[in-house]
Structure formats: structure tokens, C-alpha cells
Design a protein around this motif. Structure first.
Motif, PDB file in Angstrom:
ATOM      1  N   PRO A  14       0.836  -1.208   0.000  1.00  0.00           N
ATOM      2  CA  PRO A  14       0.000   0.000   0.000  1.00  0.00           C
ATOM      3  C   PRO A  14       0.868   1.254   0.000  1.00  0.00           C
ATOM      4  O   PRO A  14       1.879   1.321   0.722  1.00  0.00           O
ATOM      5  CB  PRO A  14      -0.808  -0.128   1.285  1.00  0.00           C
ATOM      6  N   GLY A  15       0.481   2.210  -0.816  1.00  0.00           N
ATOM      7  CA  GLY A  15       1.266   3.426  -0.960  1.00  0.00           C
ATOM      8  C   GLY A  15       2.301   3.363  -2.062  1.00  0.00           C
ATOM      9  O   GLY A  15       2.901   4.390  -2.414  1.00  0.00           O
ATOM     10  N   GLY A  16       2.499   2.198  -2.621  1.00  0.00           N
ATOM     11  CA  GLY A  16       3.491   2.019  -3.670  1.00  0.00           C
ATOM     12  C   GLY A  16       2.982   2.432  -5.034  1.00  0.00           C
ATOM     13  O   GLY A  16       1.858   2.912  -5.191  1.00  0.00           O
ATOM     14  N   GLN A 109      -1.970  -8.523 -13.714  1.00  0.00           N
ATOM     15  CA  GLN A 109      -2.481  -8.581 -12.346  1.00  0.00           C
ATOM     16  C   GLN A 109      -1.773  -7.570 -11.460  1.00  0.00           C
ATOM     17  O   GLN A 109      -0.536  -7.506 -11.426  1.00  0.00           O
ATOM     18  CB  GLN A 109      -2.298  -9.988 -11.788  1.00  0.00           C
ATOM     19  N   VAL A 110      -2.564  -6.821 -10.729  1.00  0.00           N
ATOM     20  CA  VAL A 110      -2.042  -5.876  -9.737  1.00  0.00           C
ATOM     21  C   VAL A 110      -2.556  -6.320  -8.375  1.00  0.00           C
ATOM     22  O   VAL A 110      -3.759  -6.465  -8.183  1.00  0.00           O
ATOM     23  CB  VAL A 110      -2.492  -4.439 -10.040  1.00  0.00           C
ATOM     24  N   THR A 111      -1.645  -6.548  -7.462  1.00  0.00           N
ATOM     25  CA  THR A 111      -2.006  -6.932  -6.099  1.00  0.00           C
ATOM     26  C   THR A 111      -1.362  -5.951  -5.134  1.00  0.00           C
ATOM     27  O   THR A 111      -0.142  -5.774  -5.144  1.00  0.00           O
ATOM     28  CB  THR A 111      -1.541  -8.353  -5.780  1.00  0.00           C
ATOM     29  N   VAL A 112      -2.197  -5.286  -4.355  1.00  0.00           N
ATOM     30  CA  VAL A 112      -1.717  -4.309  -3.378  1.00  0.00           C
ATOM     31  C   VAL A 112      -1.951  -4.891  -1.990  1.00  0.00           C
ATOM     32  O   VAL A 112      -3.086  -5.040  -1.550  1.00  0.00           O
ATOM     33  CB  VAL A 112      -2.431  -2.963  -3.531  1.00  0.00           C
ATOM     34  N   SER A 113      -0.876  -5.250  -1.342  1.00  0.00           N
ATOM     35  CA  SER A 113      -0.996  -5.923  -0.051  1.00  0.00           C
ATOM     36  C   SER A 113       0.283  -5.751   0.744  1.00  0.00           C
ATOM     37  O   SER A 113       1.383  -5.695   0.176  1.00  0.00           O
ATOM     38  CB  SER A 113      -1.273  -7.407  -0.265  1.00  0.00           C
ATOM     39  N   SER A 114       0.125  -5.681   2.052  1.00  0.00           N
ATOM     40  CA  SER A 114       1.296  -5.622   2.924  1.00  0.00           C
ATOM     41  C   SER A 114       1.713  -7.020   3.367  1.00  0.00           C
ATOM     42  O   SER A 114       2.680  -7.180   4.107  1.00  0.00           O
ATOM     43  CB  SER A 114       0.995  -4.741   4.132  1.00  0.00           C
TER      44      SER A 114
END
Length: 114
Positions: A14-16, A109-114
């Protein structure tokens, strides 16, 4: 028949940021309005951003101020710069004309995860 090849997706915190690219097999980006779309699991495909021949842009409210669409007609390529990514941006991203006139590509595919 025009084909689209999307690339540039991946896993990001997140934030990237990510920069997506879409190359069309034909010279269409100087003819049609172009768009980036996304589809999350279990949801309908939605329009994210568009760019006209005059390079006028449109963004859905949830990405405005964070995403930037651009294109280079000479290489039949459309870009989507995505900043300040959020988990809710996670999806498969596709490009096509706006509205979509041609078959959809494989997406990226875009995955936004910490």
C-alpha cells in the motif's frame, strides 16, 4: 483483429507505485479513445481511465489524483501510472478502446498488499 498485450503488474505494498503498459497490434491509439479497465474477482469489469485523441483524460473518482493515463501513438502504447496504491486497487487490469470494441487481452495482475 486488434490484439492488446498488457504488462507491468505485480505485487506492491500500500502506498506504492506501478506503471502499466499496453501495446496494441495495430495503429489504433491515434484513431480511437483508449481506456484502462480493471476487474476484481467476483466483480464486473470497470472503466478506470480514458484518453482521447486530443489527449483529454477521464478518471473514475476513486483513482483521480493517483493514476495518470498517457499514450505514445508512434509505438501504439498506452500507459497507466498508478501511485499511492490501495488494497482496493487490486485487480486484473486491461486496456481496450473506450468503449471496448475489440477482444480483451490477458490483462496484467495488480495486487496491493502488505
Amino acid at each position: 483483429q486488434v490484439q492488446f498485450v498488457e504488462s507491468g503488474g505485480g505485487l506492491v505494498q500500500p502506498g506504492g507505485s506501478l506503471r502499466l503498459s499496453c501495446t496494441a497490434s495495430g495503429s489504433i491509439s491515434d484513431i480511437y479513445d483508449m481506456g484502462w479497465y480493471r476487474q476484481a474477482p467476483g466483480k464486473q469489469r470497470e472503466l478506470v481511465a480514458t484518453i482521447t485523441n486530443a489527449r483529454k483524460t477521464y478518471y473514475r473518482a476513486s483513482v483521480k489524483g493517483r493514476f495518470t493515463i498517457s499514450k505514445v501513438n508512434a509505438i501504439n502504447t498506452v500507459y497507466l501510472q498508478m501511485n499511492s496504491l490501495k488494497p482496493e486497487d487490486s485487480a486484473s487490469y486491461y486496456c481496450n478502446t473506450a468503449p471496448g470494441r475489440f477482444d480483451w487481452g490477458q490483462g496484467t495482475q495488480v495486487t496491493v498488499s502488505s
